[in-house]
Design an enzyme around this catalytic site. Structure first.
Site: not given
Ligand SMILES: Cc1cc2nc3c(=O)[nH]c(=O)nc-3n(C[C@H](O)[C@H](O)[C@H](O)COP(=O)(O)OP(=O)(O)OC[C@H]3O[C@@H](n4cnc5c(N)ncnc54)[C@H](O)[C@@H]3O)c2cc1C
Length: 650
Positions: A291, A337
């Site tokens: 995560s 990301r």
């Protein structure tokens, strides 16, 4: 290259006026379905992950009749259950400067200015309702000592707005939505159809009126009629074969709807997540996410010297390069990301990758453990550390994790207007299956927010525009359109089982995934994409002549299920590559190597590419084995609130 048309097919229906008032005004202007009439309408919901389960529960609660279809044996097996890190909302419990406007701003910027402002603002507005709804339905969010819900930080934000339930947020949210749906099953308002795979959409007079399913235990082809169809079938990251998605996640429902006329939005926008357990060998079929929440405390680094093979513990501090902290001092390890992934690739390209393959970077908790103690770190991430240790046999409390980017999420999907309606009237698309509010890059913890926003708070209102606004005559599965779609579905199955070749479906899927990862993955360029097009087409021809399929069509046949999905991936992959080829700019997860700054950052081209690409399939063009044909429609994006600037996380 495919022809380009005007935007005439694309009416976004975004309201105008002050941004903060748009959704309220739109809701007021939407047609209402009278309470007594609601029970006369039958809604087909395909998919019961977070988006589908919340939609089914909410629509049934309003009084509609709902049938819900899903490929798993239980709604609780939907991919949503895998979500680990959390869900965003602008509650500002931390008093650290968050607001609806800031969540809106971060999401537009995080998506590299390729999302609709009106949609994103609405998403930020309803984010707070979602948390209240989930708490009310019993979701056990983590709490602080004083009892308030706790928050942590995710990439692309400088505030803490991510609500979480350890590393099992998706599971807990899904149980909440599932319980609400099951209450309606008990009340007789929702009927569940497990083990059904939607294999086609049925439109009557141009309006979506039903679906064709394959019953996965017997192989029977079935048809279902209704007054609206909601596709909540998740993302298509598995086109890459190796991804963090559940193995059963697939593109079939949206792809078949696309081939019936629904336009496909931004197909090439794929998210590559920076923190996954690296690929370890050729026989792997799945990748595991670590995560993003771990980047709150873990520090990402590689050795300064290329080819340094010493174990992490023997590399002194001054010989380590904390490259995200160095390059992006404001956001550090919490850059979005796409930025984190590209930087990791840059390091491995420079020969500074770690581990036996050299295709990994470190995520190190040494400093956090020294600062906060092992117990605090275990409390926050215990299950993630355990998962990592089980898979790699290395203890992340002792040695840094090795991580590498992997395919994770698809921002592309069926194009929808502000009402979540596709270009086929009566066909609505929710959750990851639509082209979404995330532009070219989704920020962490925003997918759960979007799926639940769509299901709990948007579709219950916007479906009225279709049900009350159009004249829907009665229709049954006896209609010729149903019979024809069922026959075509049967023929497709027979065609696959009749190939009698030598190579199993996974061999083709793996090879397709390799092409996509190498040429339409973290970096894309024109020669590579053109090569990919040719390779996909010839591999697809081989698939249709050399596929080996055991078992029969009238039985449970997992290989056959996979083959149908891989056949669709071949077509979708071609469209993804076409879309990537056409978009000659870098933005978010789409990094065209020809379009970068001197520092290697993505360079957008707002003058030429500030639009949503929506592709229309040409019916009958190409053959099943050969290439398809598409027309590109463009939905221009206007930015009234957030100024278009080159993204910077420095
Ligand atoms: C490992 C991992 C971790 C993640 N963690 C987070 C996170 O912490 N926070 C966050 O915001 N996002 C996270 N995401 C993203 C998020 O989990 C997904 O985007 C989201 O759960 C998708 O929900 P959905 O309801 O749209 O689809 P899904 O949950 O994928 O559900 C799809 C449903 O459709 C059904 N279905 C599919 N095809 C068919 C068909 N043809 N016929 C019938 N039924 C069909 C399935 O059975 C299922 O019920 C994560 C993703 C991954 C891969």
């Amino acid at each position: 290259m495919s022809p380009t048309s005007s935007a005439s097919k694309l009416v976004s229906k975004c309201p105008s006026g002050p941004m903060a008032e748009r959704w309220d005004r739109h809701r007021f202007e939407l047609k209402l379905v009278n309470a007594a009439n609601k029970r006369k309408f039958h809604i087909l919901v395909v998919g019961t992950g977070l988006a589908g389960a919340s939609a089914a529960a909410s629509l049934a609660e309003l009084g509609y009749q709902v049938s819900a279809f899903f490929i798993h044996e239980s709604p609780r097996r939907a991919h949503s259950i895998a979500a680990q890190g959390g869900i965003n909302a602008a509650k500002n419990y931390r008093n650290d400067g968050d607001s609806i406007y800031r969540l809106f701003y971060d999401t537009v910027k995080g998506g590299d200015y390729r999302a609709r402002e009106s949609n994103v603002y609405r998403l930020a507005q309803v984010s707070n309702n979602i948390i209240d709804q989930c708490v009310a339905s019993g979701v056990p969010f983590a709490r602080e000592y004083a009892g308030l819900l706790d928050n942590r930080s995710f990439g692309g934000a400088q505030v803490s707005r991510t609500f979480y339930a350890r590393g099992q947020t998706g599971q807990q949210l899904l149980i909440g939505a599932y319980q609400s749906m099951m209450r309606q099953v008990g009340a007789g308002k929702v009927k569940l159809y497990p083990r059904r795979e939607m294999v086609d959409l049925v439109a009557v007079d141009g309006v979506a009126r039903g679906i064709v399913c394959r019953e996965l235990l017997s192989g029977a082809i079935e048809t279902f009629a209704g007054d609206a169809v909601l596709l909540c079938t998740g993302g298509y990251g598995n086109v890459f074969f190796l991804s963090t998605n559940a193995k059963a996640s697939n593109a079939t429902a949206i792809w078949r709807a696309h081939k019936r006329g629904a336009l496909f939005g931004n197909p090439c926008f794929t998210q590559i997540h920076p923190t996954c357990i690296p690929v370890s060998g050729d026989y792997q079929s799945k990748l595991t996410l670590m995560s993003e929440s771990l980047r709150n405390d873990g520090r990402v680094w590689v050795p300064k010297r290329a080819g340094d093979k010493r174990p992490a513990s023997q590399i002194p501090e001054e010989e380590r390069d904390y490259f995200l902290e160095r390059r992006y001092p404001s956001f550090g390890n919490l850059v979005p990301r796409d930025v984190a992934s590209r930087n990791a690739k840059m390091m491995t390209d420079e020969g500074r990758g770690v581990g036996s393959t050299g295709m990994a970077v470190y995520l190190d908790f040494r400093d956090a453990i020294q600062r906060d103690g092992r117990d605090v770190i275990r409390e926050k991430y215990g299950n993630l550390f355990e998962m990592y240790q089980r898979i790699t046999d290395e203890d992340p409390y002792q040695v840094p994790m090795r991580i590498y980017p992997a395919v994770h999420y698809t921002m592309g999907g069926l194009w929808v207007d502000y009402n979540l309606e596709s270009t086929i009237p009566g066909l609505f698309v929710l959750g990851e299956a639509n082209f979404s509010d995330h532009g070219a890059n989704r920020l962490g913890a925003s997918a759960l927010m979007q799926g639940l926003a769509d299901g709990y708070f948007i579709i219950p209102y916007t479906i009225g525009s279709h049900l009350a606004g159009r004249k829907l005559g009665p229709v049954s599965t006896d209609h010729a359109a149903f019979k024809q779609a069922a026959e075509e579905a049967e023929q497709r199955v027979q065609r696959l089982v009749g190939i009698a070749g030598k190579r199993p479906v996974d061999v083709f899927h793996r090879a397709l995934g390799r092409i996509m990862w190498d040429k339409c993955g973290m970096g894309r360029n024109e020669p590579g994409l053109k090569q990919a097009l040719g390779e996909i087409r010839s591999l697809r021809q081989e698939f249709w002549s050399d596929l080996a399929l055991p078992g029969s069509a009238r039985d449970m046949n997992i290989e056959l299920e996979r083959a149908g999905r891989v056949a669709d991936y071949f077509e979708l992959a071609e469209l993804m590559v076409l879309d990537a080829l056409h978009r000659r700019e870098s933005c978010g997860g789409h990094f065209r190597e020809e379009s970068q700054t001197e520092e290697g950052e993505a360079r957008r081209d707002d003058e030429n590419f500030c639009f949503v690409s929506a592709w229309e399939h040409t019916p009958g063009a190409g053959t099943q084995e050969g290439g398809g044909e598409w027309t590109l429609h463009k939905e221009p994006l206007a930015f009234e609130e957030v100024k278009l600037t080159q993204r910077s996380y420095k």
